[in-house]
Design an enzyme around this catalytic site. Sequence first.
Site, PDB file in Angstrom:
ATOM      1  N   ASP A 104      -0.708  11.928 -20.404  1.00 38.02           N
ATOM      2  CA  ASP A 104      -0.722  10.793 -21.323  1.00 38.02           C
ATOM      3  C   ASP A 104      -0.045   9.538 -20.749  1.00 38.02           C
ATOM      4  O   ASP A 104      -0.226   8.450 -21.295  1.00 38.02           O
ATOM      5  CB  ASP A 104      -0.036  11.163 -22.643  1.00 38.02           C
ATOM      6  CG  ASP A 104      -0.809  12.221 -23.405  1.00 38.02           C
ATOM      7  OD1 ASP A 104      -2.023  12.356 -23.157  1.00 38.02           O
ATOM      8  OD2 ASP A 104      -0.195  12.916 -24.232  1.00 38.02           O
ATOM      9  N   GLY A 149     -15.986   1.116 -17.149  1.00 33.67           N
ATOM     10  CA  GLY A 149     -16.901   0.108 -17.671  1.00 33.67           C
ATOM     11  C   GLY A 149     -17.462   0.433 -19.046  1.00 33.67           C
ATOM     12  O   GLY A 149     -18.648   0.190 -19.319  1.00 33.67           O
ATOM     13  N   VAL A 196     -11.007  19.326 -20.336  1.00 33.08           N
ATOM     14  CA  VAL A 196     -11.622  19.286 -18.998  1.00 33.08           C
ATOM     15  C   VAL A 196     -10.899  18.242 -18.129  1.00 33.08           C
ATOM     16  O   VAL A 196     -10.710  18.436 -16.927  1.00 33.08           O
ATOM     17  CB  VAL A 196     -13.130  18.947 -19.113  1.00 33.08           C
ATOM     18  CG1 VAL A 196     -13.742  18.703 -17.750  1.00 33.08           C
ATOM     19  CG2 VAL A 196     -13.858  20.080 -19.828  1.00 33.08           C
TER      20      VAL A 196
HETATM   21  O1  F6P Z   1       0.217  15.729 -23.975  1.00 33.76           O
HETATM   22  C1  F6P Z   1      -0.897  16.008 -23.235  1.00 33.76           C
HETATM   23  C2  F6P Z   1      -2.068  16.332 -24.122  1.00 33.76           C
HETATM   24  O2  F6P Z   1      -3.164  16.641 -23.304  1.00 33.76           O
HETATM   25  C3  F6P Z   1      -2.430  15.260 -25.144  1.00 33.76           C
HETATM   26  O3  F6P Z   1      -3.236  14.240 -24.615  1.00 33.76           O
HETATM   27  C4  F6P Z   1      -3.122  16.073 -26.192  1.00 33.76           C
HETATM   28  O4  F6P Z   1      -3.043  15.440 -27.446  1.00 33.76           O
HETATM   29  C5  F6P Z   1      -2.368  17.354 -26.187  1.00 33.76           C
HETATM   30  O5  F6P Z   1      -1.775  17.484 -24.912  1.00 33.76           O
HETATM   31  C6  F6P Z   1      -3.205  18.560 -26.454  1.00 33.76           C
HETATM   32  O6  F6P Z   1      -2.391  19.670 -26.517  1.00 33.76           O
HETATM   33  P1  F6P Z   1      -2.936  21.153 -26.419  1.00 33.76           P
HETATM   34  O7  F6P Z   1      -3.245  21.424 -24.981  1.00 33.76           O
HETATM   35  O8  F6P Z   1      -1.820  21.977 -26.923  1.00 33.76           O
HETATM   36  O9  F6P Z   1      -4.179  21.238 -27.244  1.00 33.76           O
END
Ligand code: F6P
Length: 379
Positions: A155, A213, A294
């Site tokens: 993130d 884009g 992914v």
């Molecule tokens: O914090 C990283 C992240 O990939 C976020 O972008 C996402 O909201 C969350 O983890 C998803 O978490 P999990 O893998 O527990 O579904």
Amino acid sequence: MAIGILTSGGDAPGMNAAVRGFFRALKLQEPRREVVFFRDGYKGLAGKLDSSTDRNVDRTAIRDILHRGGTFLGTGRVRALIPPPDDAPDRDARLRAQQDFLRVAAVNLYQLDISDLIVVGGDGSFKGARLIADHFRDTFPERPFRVLGIPATIDNDIHGTAWTIGFDTALNNTVSAIRNIRDTVESHKRGIILEVMGNRSGWLALQSAVAGGASVVAIPEIPASWDHDDILRRIRAGIQRDYRYFIVVVAEGVRTRAGRDWSRQLRHRMENDEEIIRQLGDPMEVRINSVGHVARGGHPSALDNTLASAFGAEAASRILSSPASTAGGAQDSMIGHDGARTVHVPLDEVTARSPRLVSPDAAIWQLAQQLMLNVGQPY
Ligand code: F6P
């Protein structure tokens, strides 16, 4: 004394390089210093030590991990470390579970003779580290103890660092997805709503939209970007300018805030908009796709492995140059990158100011506004 290391929270490509970088840089200077690997994040820290740790690890433990995505140590999120909201019906039980967890973790750290705990993860993991450190220091005030955080999350939303481990890889994976989608969307002259990760922060959606884009981007921090009317106005303007396919990138967190049906409702509006039908002569076909987890997998990018290696080596260097003491939380830090070099940021500052969110004056948001579809686009 021994040094413990764990990976925690959502896995991020490059976590392995951080562990390897730390291990190699440490052992070069102090080959006999004991390193303990905790398995599966904080679960391993409060687990049965025989099965949840690797002790006295040697070079073979880090063999062939550099190019692997995910984390070879395993990771997870421990519910006991997530502070219960004030109005949670099971708040007391959760606080008791937290105390039990902290007690076991502290005793394990004591038994393993650990002076430094390296936590590779995001801000939730750092908040957990602070709880553990406070508990440990209260229980064993005579023991030196310090936490070193290494920021790792796709993130890129941690205060005190320009980049977190995993962001660059996830960004490239997401841009690849946009490129692949573009081929098919363009062939059919369709619209696509592409959902990408990022529940609290929209950095990944925003930067992938700019680099890939996209026509429009919607992110959780900026409610105006979720507005279906505004998106439709941009698409109508695009059709007037002879654009024939549209890519709407939306961060996961928009659906959390604006409603789970956000994408389906937008698709309905795009397919049934009278103005669009009139201009195209037919309704536009719209598909919804999700990049999801992914984006988080696959081998780490060169940039992530370089960043992670530097963070790991910096953790070793701090441990070697200034040993942990009984001085308390002031010595806890996160290793960040200021754009030019690695820096240390006090851990309490990092946890107080994270997540780092996109603001409307962020350069990348401004850039997106200039480059994406605009209603008044004169060209
Ligand atoms: O914090 C990283 C992240 O990939 C976020 O972008 C996402 O909201 C969350 O983890 C998803 O978490 P999990 O893998 O527990 O579904």
